[in-house]
Design an enzyme around this catalytic site. Structure first.
Site, PDB file in Angstrom:
ATOM      1  N   GLY A 149      48.303 -95.400  49.301  1.00 52.09           N
ATOM      2  CA  GLY A 149      47.625 -96.357  48.190  1.00 52.09           C
ATOM      3  C   GLY A 149      48.168 -96.192  47.016  1.00 52.09           C
ATOM      4  O   GLY A 149      48.472 -95.193  46.966  1.00 52.09           O
ATOM      5  N   GLN A 152      48.043 -95.678  37.884  1.00 52.58           N
ATOM      6  CA  GLN A 152      49.036 -94.527  38.317  1.00 52.58           C
ATOM      7  C   GLN A 152      50.477 -94.768  37.945  1.00 52.58           C
ATOM      8  O   GLN A 152      51.309 -93.935  37.769  1.00 52.58           O
ATOM      9  CB  GLN A 152      48.946 -94.413  39.696  1.00 52.58           C
ATOM     10  CG  GLN A 152      47.721 -93.843  40.281  1.00 52.58           C
ATOM     11  CD  GLN A 152      47.716 -93.383  41.810  1.00 52.58           C
ATOM     12  OE1 GLN A 152      47.345 -94.582  42.492  1.00 52.58           O
ATOM     13  NE2 GLN A 152      47.928 -92.330  42.050  1.00 52.58           N
ATOM     14  N   CYS A 179      46.625 -86.840  46.163  1.00 53.66           N
ATOM     15  CA  CYS A 179      47.061 -88.154  45.486  1.00 53.66           C
ATOM     16  C   CYS A 179      48.380 -88.054  44.870  1.00 53.66           C
ATOM     17  O   CYS A 179      48.886 -86.982  44.743  1.00 53.66           O
ATOM     18  CB  CYS A 179      45.924 -88.016  44.283  1.00 53.66           C
ATOM     19  SG  CYS A 179      46.016 -89.423  43.270  1.00 53.66           S
ATOM     20  N   LEU A 180      48.942 -89.237  44.602  1.00 57.02           N
ATOM     21  CA  LEU A 180      50.468 -89.309  44.333  1.00 57.02           C
ATOM     22  C   LEU A 180      50.635 -88.868  42.809  1.00 57.02           C
ATOM     23  O   LEU A 180      51.359 -88.437  42.313  1.00 57.02           O
ATOM     24  CB  LEU A 180      50.931 -90.607  44.416  1.00 57.02           C
ATOM     25  CG  LEU A 180      51.082 -90.972  45.656  1.00 57.02           C
ATOM     26  CD1 LEU A 180      51.665 -92.504  45.845  1.00 57.02           C
ATOM     27  CD2 LEU A 180      52.053 -90.342  46.594  1.00 57.02           C
ATOM     28  N   HIS A 205      38.994 -93.830  47.054  1.00 58.27           N
ATOM     29  CA  HIS A 205      39.938 -93.054  46.260  1.00 58.27           C
ATOM     30  C   HIS A 205      40.560 -93.862  45.207  1.00 58.27           C
ATOM     31  O   HIS A 205      40.830 -93.666  44.082  1.00 58.27           O
ATOM     32  CB  HIS A 205      40.894 -92.308  47.154  1.00 58.27           C
ATOM     33  CG  HIS A 205      41.875 -91.682  46.638  1.00 58.27           C
ATOM     34  ND1 HIS A 205      41.957 -90.115  46.399  1.00 58.27           N
ATOM     35  CD2 HIS A 205      42.855 -92.077  45.960  1.00 58.27           C
ATOM     36  CE1 HIS A 205      42.984 -89.745  45.869  1.00 58.27           C
ATOM     37  NE2 HIS A 205      43.602 -90.915  45.480  1.00 58.27           N
ATOM     38  N   GLU A 206      41.260 -95.029  46.000  1.00 55.28           N
ATOM     39  CA  GLU A 206      42.051 -95.753  44.927  1.00 55.28           C
ATOM     40  C   GLU A 206      41.385 -96.582  43.909  1.00 55.28           C
ATOM     41  O   GLU A 206      41.677 -96.849  42.580  1.00 55.28           O
ATOM     42  CB  GLU A 206      42.979 -96.929  45.895  1.00 55.28           C
ATOM     43  CG  GLU A 206      43.977 -96.196  46.660  1.00 55.28           C
ATOM     44  CD  GLU A 206      45.096 -95.217  46.175  1.00 55.28           C
ATOM     45  OE1 GLU A 206      45.292 -95.245  44.836  1.00 55.28           O
ATOM     46  OE2 GLU A 206      45.439 -94.261  46.793  1.00 55.28           O
ATOM     47  N   HIS A 210      40.375 -94.740  40.790  1.00 58.01           N
ATOM     48  CA  HIS A 210      41.700 -94.771  39.776  1.00 58.01           C
ATOM     49  C   HIS A 210      41.210 -95.933  38.702  1.00 58.01           C
ATOM     50  O   HIS A 210      41.543 -95.681  37.409  1.00 58.01           O
ATOM     51  CB  HIS A 210      42.965 -95.088  40.322  1.00 58.01           C
ATOM     52  CG  HIS A 210      43.568 -93.901  40.950  1.00 58.01           C
ATOM     53  ND1 HIS A 210      43.927 -92.687  40.280  1.00 58.01           N
ATOM     54  CD2 HIS A 210      43.682 -93.547  42.279  1.00 58.01           C
ATOM     55  CE1 HIS A 210      44.365 -91.728  41.106  1.00 58.01           C
ATOM     56  NE2 HIS A 210      44.236 -92.404  42.124  1.00 58.01           N
TER      57      HIS A 210
END
Length: 178
Positions: free
Chosen positions: A49, A54, A102-103, A144-145, A148
């Site tokens: 995701g 981000q 996480c990215l 999670h997404e 953000h």
């Protein structure tokens, strides 16, 4: 294919609250390009995701989707989906734990517990509205997404920092509780 730079933990944009997407934005060329770029960026980084903050965009936009993801080989596939202006309501006090990555926090993982059943309401890129009960791994990914969008990273949800570390150390078989 247009891959955008993914911001990393420490960038103040990741700690800001995103604003909702308006229905008027959905048909613009800029919005459609942003969605394509987000999917391209997520796939290029082998993510499950990606949230707009981000990549430096403070809008309530999330893209998800994975098939046979190398970063999470033992997890079920997540269907591709665009999530706009999500509202998440936990449906239980029961939680499930998962080693999240996480990215925006590359090379690290942490053990995070989240509600294992949620209700999520959102709009997609066509303006269609959804209201679903979601559980399991998909609930973890969505929570999670969507965090953000509120300026929250998974590291903020760690209950025990002993359960946080670099992938190569955690994957080495060492007991991180020692």
């Amino acid at each position: 294919m247009s891959v955008r730079k993914i911001l990393r933990m420490g960038d103040s944009i990741l700690r800001q609250v995103s604003i909702p997407v308006t229905e008027n934005e959905l048909q613009t060329k800029e919005f459609k390009k942003l969605i394509r770029d987000m999917f391209d960026t997520m796939r290029h980084a082998e993510g499950v995701g990606l949230a707009a903050p981000q990549i430096g965009i403070l809008k309530q936009i999330v893209v998800v989707g994975s098939e046979d993801n190398e970063r999470y080989p033992d997890t079920p596939n997540v269907p591709e989906r665009v999530i706009l202006n999500p509202i998440i309501t936990p449906l239980t006090k029961d939680t499930s734990g998962f080693w999240e990555g996480c990215l925006s926090v590359p090379g690290m993982r942490g053990y995070v517990e989240r509600p294992n059943k949620i209700r999520m309401q959102w709009m997609d890129e066509k303006g269609d509205r959804f209201d679903e009960t979601i559980d399991g791994y998909k609930a973890v990914v969505y929570q999670h997404e969507c965090d953000h969008l509120s300026g929250i990273l998974y590291v903020d949800r760690l209950k025990d920092t002993k359960l946080f570390g670099f992938n190569d150390t955690l994957d080495s078989g060492r007991n991180v509780l020692d």
